[in-house]
Scaffold this active site. Structure first.
Site, PDB file in Angstrom:
ATOM      1  CG  ASP A   1      -4.826  -6.095  -3.892  1.00 18.26           C
ATOM      2  OD1 ASP A   1      -5.585  -5.820  -2.938  1.00 18.26           O
ATOM      3  OD2 ASP A   1      -3.759  -6.720  -3.744  1.00 18.26           O
TER       4      ASP A   1
ATOM      5  NE  ARG B   1      -0.295 -12.733   1.365  1.00 23.76           N
ATOM      6  CZ  ARG B   1      -0.773 -11.542   1.006  1.00 23.76           C
ATOM      7  NH1 ARG B   1      -0.180 -10.442   1.435  1.00 23.76           N
ATOM      8  NH2 ARG B   1      -1.818 -11.455   0.216  1.00 23.76           N
TER       9      ARG B   1
ATOM     10  CE  LYS C   1      -7.567  -7.657   1.281  1.00 23.79           C
ATOM     11  NZ  LYS C   1      -6.957  -8.163   2.539  1.00 23.79           N
ATOM     12  CB  THR C   2      -6.019 -12.238  -4.356  1.00 21.72           C
ATOM     13  OG1 THR C   2      -5.551 -10.920  -4.065  1.00 21.72           O
ATOM     14  CG2 THR C   2      -5.783 -12.539  -5.825  1.00 21.72           C
TER      15      THR C   2
ATOM     16  CB  THR D   1      -5.269  -2.982   3.973  1.00 21.38           C
ATOM     17  OG1 THR D   1      -4.582  -1.895   3.329  1.00 21.38           O
ATOM     18  CG2 THR D   1      -4.824  -4.286   3.317  1.00 21.38           C
TER      19      THR D   1
END
Length: 395
Positions: free
Chosen positions: A166, A274, A121-122, A215
């Site tokens: 975020d 990740r 997302k970032t 999330t």
């Protein structure tokens, strides 16, 4: 005997013949001195005893430290939408939005990205800023505790800039209400004064794009969620997509790896880039110490990840212990959440939010009204023979 000075005292200054002294905290007397500190002296900018605090503005100039530039984590992120691996549907939607906005010379509509952590997302927000040729300001919702925090960010935004928040579902209520007029009308309403003399003033803002990441999209309030023009979900990555990501990361890290080694790491990455990049770093360390000069192949990747307690399905030590205790002690379930927390030594919230989602996703665990149940796939993966009527106990 008195000492007489020929220097005339300056206004509002006591003559030298009558010095003004002050008793310090340790009983010693400190005499005020009007003599300035010499240039380059170590006391420059510091307040002497009895003096008014002096501020050296040169000490406040920000400087970038060498260790803060060129971080490897930043180079691992793709810079363009074409380099972004995976999320095919999302990339197509955003490509259309970017082309339309640039053709009309307008800003992008506000975007809400939701999904499990570690899916990019970032990274996507940084790519949007690069594609639109604007700046991206990154912050988190817990950091915006006071209204002035979000106001300072909004006022300093230039036209077209992207503000990435975020965990936006954790915004304080007051901060969230400030965002309503900022997102719709590009203005901030502030109240000046109190009581009968209070008045409201509107501050215009430059048109910007708010990108929110969360999330837990269900935790957002309806007024905030409805103000986003684009609401997109990020899904887990497929095996071939993770393999491409690992090969690209290995090339950036200058680590030799075969396709079989990349597939072995991707298989244990839980569908998350990740985690894939993290496992690749651990395998790289293992190869550097145990097999220097050797490329990462399937066998070496498997040996390294077994050392770090990551099995071929991506389960770690806690995952296997959780399922093993359910099978050996309770016949596969149903088992209550508090009971699982007690026998494994883990917090109940950690089990529910960290371990259970992936186990449910791959079909190893099921939630029932009476508790958690280990499914036949989990029995077979751990080497047990599942009973035929075990699933009926949960209903």
């Amino acid at each position: 005997m008195a000492i007489i000075s020929s220097k005339q005292p300056e206004p509002n200054q006591q003559p030298d013949s009558q010095p003004e002294s002050r008793v310090g905290s340790r009983g010693r007397k400190s005499q005020r001195s009007s003599k300035p500190a010499p240039e380059g002296d170590s006391t420059n900018g510091e307040a002497l005893a009895g003096d008014a605090p002096a501020l050296d503005l040169t000490l406040l100039k920000p400087e970038v430290r060498p260790e803060e530039t060129g971080k490897p984590e930043e180079s691992l992120r793709p810079q363009k939408l074409a380099d972004y691996v995976g999320q095919k549907d999302l990339k197509e939607v955003l490509a259309i939005a970017i082309q339309a906005a640039r053709a009309r010379q307008e800003t992008l509509d506000h975007l809400l990205l939701y999904g499990p952590p570690g899916l990019g997302k970032t990274t996507m927000s940084l790519i949007l800023a690069t594609e639109m040729q604007v700046d991206c300001k990154i912050t988190t919702a817990p950091a915006l505790e006071r209204p002035r925090d979000i106001v300072g960010l909004l006022v300093n935004l230039k036209r077209g800039d992207i503000l990435f928040i975020d965990e936006i579902h954790r915004l304080p209520r007051v901060t969230e209400e400030i965002l309503y007029p900022a997102m719709e009308d590009y203005r901030i309403d502030i109240t000046i004064g109190k009581g009968q003399s209070a008045r409201t003033r509107s501050i215009p803002l430059q048109k910007f794009t708010l990108v929110g990441a969360t999330t837990r999209v269900g935790a957002l309030t309806s007024p905030l969620r409805d103000r986003f023009g684009l609401i997109q979900r990020l899904r887990f990555y497929e095996l071939d997509e993770l393999t491409q990501i690992i090969l690209r990361t290995a090339q950036i890290l200058q680590s030799a790896i075969t396709e079989a080694g990349a597939i072995e790491i991707a298989r244990r990455s839980r569908g998350t880039p990740r985690i894939a990049n993290r496992l690749l770093r651990r395998v790289r360390d293992y190869v550097q110490v145990k097999a220097a000069g050797t490329a990462i192949d399937g066998a070496i990747a498997a040996q390294a990840l077994e050392l770090f307690n990551v099995d071929p399905c991506g389960l770690d030590w806690v995952d296997r212990r959780l399922l093993t205790m359910m099978i050996e002690n309770y016949g596969g379930g149903p088992v209550g959440l508090d009971t699982l927390a007690a026998i494994t030594g883990e917090d109940a919230q950690t089990i529910e939010e960290v371990y259970e989602p992936y186990l449910m996703q791959i079909g190893y665990l099921q939630r029932s009204p009476r508790g958690r149940i280990a499914l036949p796939a989990a029995w077979k993966h751990l080497g047990y023979q599942p009973p035929e009527v075990q699933l009926l106990l949960g209903y």
